[in-house]
Enzyme design. Sequence first.
Site, short mmCIF file in Angstrom:
data_model
loop_
_atom_site.label_atom_id
_atom_site.label_comp_id
_atom_site.label_asym_id
_atom_site.label_seq_id
_atom_site.Cartn_x
_atom_site.Cartn_y
_atom_site.Cartn_z
N THR A 83 -0.23 11.64 0.58
CA THR A 83 -1.14 12.41 -0.25
C THR A 83 -1.68 13.61 0.53
O THR A 83 -1.94 14.67 -0.05
CB THR A 83 -2.30 11.53 -0.73
OG1 THR A 83 -1.76 10.38 -1.42
CG2 THR A 83 -3.22 12.28 -1.68
N ALA A 84 -1.81 13.44 1.84
CA ALA A 84 -2.28 14.55 2.68
C ALA A 84 -1.34 15.75 2.56
O ALA A 84 -1.80 16.90 2.42
CB ALA A 84 -2.37 14.09 4.14
N LYS B 34 0.86 -1.18 0.00
CA LYS B 34 0.00 0.00 0.00
C LYS B 34 0.90 1.23 0.00
O LYS B 34 1.89 1.28 0.73
CB LYS B 34 -0.87 -0.01 1.27
CG LYS B 34 -1.69 1.25 1.51
CD LYS B 34 -2.87 1.33 0.55
CE LYS B 34 -3.80 2.50 0.90
NZ LYS B 34 -4.65 2.18 2.07
N LEU B 35 0.54 2.22 -0.81
CA LEU B 35 1.32 3.46 -0.87
C LEU B 35 0.39 4.66 -1.00
O LEU B 35 -0.70 4.55 -1.55
CB LEU B 35 2.25 3.46 -2.10
CG LEU B 35 3.38 2.45 -2.16
CD1 LEU B 35 4.12 2.60 -3.48
CD2 LEU B 35 4.33 2.65 -0.99
N SER B 36 0.84 5.79 -0.52
CA SER B 36 0.18 7.05 -0.83
C SER B 36 0.38 7.33 -2.32
O SER B 36 1.47 7.14 -2.86
CB SER B 36 0.78 8.20 -0.02
OG SER B 36 0.62 8.00 1.36
N HIS C 191 -7.20 9.20 8.17
CA HIS C 191 -7.69 7.96 8.80
C HIS C 191 -8.82 8.24 9.79
O HIS C 191 -9.65 9.10 9.57
CB HIS C 191 -6.54 7.20 9.46
CG HIS C 191 -5.46 6.79 8.52
ND1 HIS C 191 -5.68 6.44 7.22
CD2 HIS C 191 -4.11 6.65 8.71
CE1 HIS C 191 -4.54 6.12 6.63
NE2 HIS C 191 -3.58 6.24 7.52
#
Length: 265
Positions: free
Chosen positions: A109-110, A55-57, A148
């Site tokens: 991404t944030a 999983k990745l941003s 989250h």
Amino acid sequence: MHLSLGFSPCPNDTFIFDALVNNKIDTQGFTFDTHLEDVETLNNWAIQGKLAVTKLSFAVYLKVKDQYELLNSGSALGRGCGPLLIAKRDISKEEINNLKIAIPGENTTANLLFSIAFPEAKNKKVMKFSEIENAVLNGDADAGVIIHENRFTYQLKGLVKLMDMGEFWEQTTGNPIPLGGIFIRKDVPAATRAQLDTLIHKSLQYSYTTYPQLSDYVKSHAQEMDEQVMRQHIDLYVNDFSLDLGKEGKAAVEALMEAAASVRV
């Protein structure tokens, strides 16, 4: 085939991968060395090429696209699910550039979305996503970008929303917000990549067959949340795009990549 696999302990990821890593579906001979880590840890590992599947941003995609390929299944992408900029009090947008902002990782991404919205804000403090609310409350940061489950808890702590970063993205681009995806290293054979993509899709389908009941696997990795928050988390971040990105999802990812190439985070 045995593969290293990384995803976060958050309910959306454990919900997606539960059936696959716990043999609740036919894994077609796949076995996994699983690593449940904060997404920024996974982002940094991907830059090193550490895990086969991770999983990745989406924000880190440009840095790893020579090594990794995006799969169609398992993504967190949608509308109304973006990061939030929060503080202890209402603050004007004009003030934000001069404030100390807590962010949940340089490669998230944030952080990218915040940088797109506030390109002149340079005073950032990187910390684990779960520590940001308290950092704002105790004055270690003037404001923070939360992700989250903190979307569901910040108001209970007396914090206020300054901006919904996903809403900003949606209004300025018309696209859903791509938060994170499942990537596989390109040295894994193409047929294996396609097979695993299908298995992730089936794993999520299996989890939906018993939902809203939560498995012990999901609950055990979200020990500080009550079950209502776990379900809110899953409902917000798991959707049809998680089953298959499709044309709309892929177009949104491309739009974010174009934005990432033109902004300094």
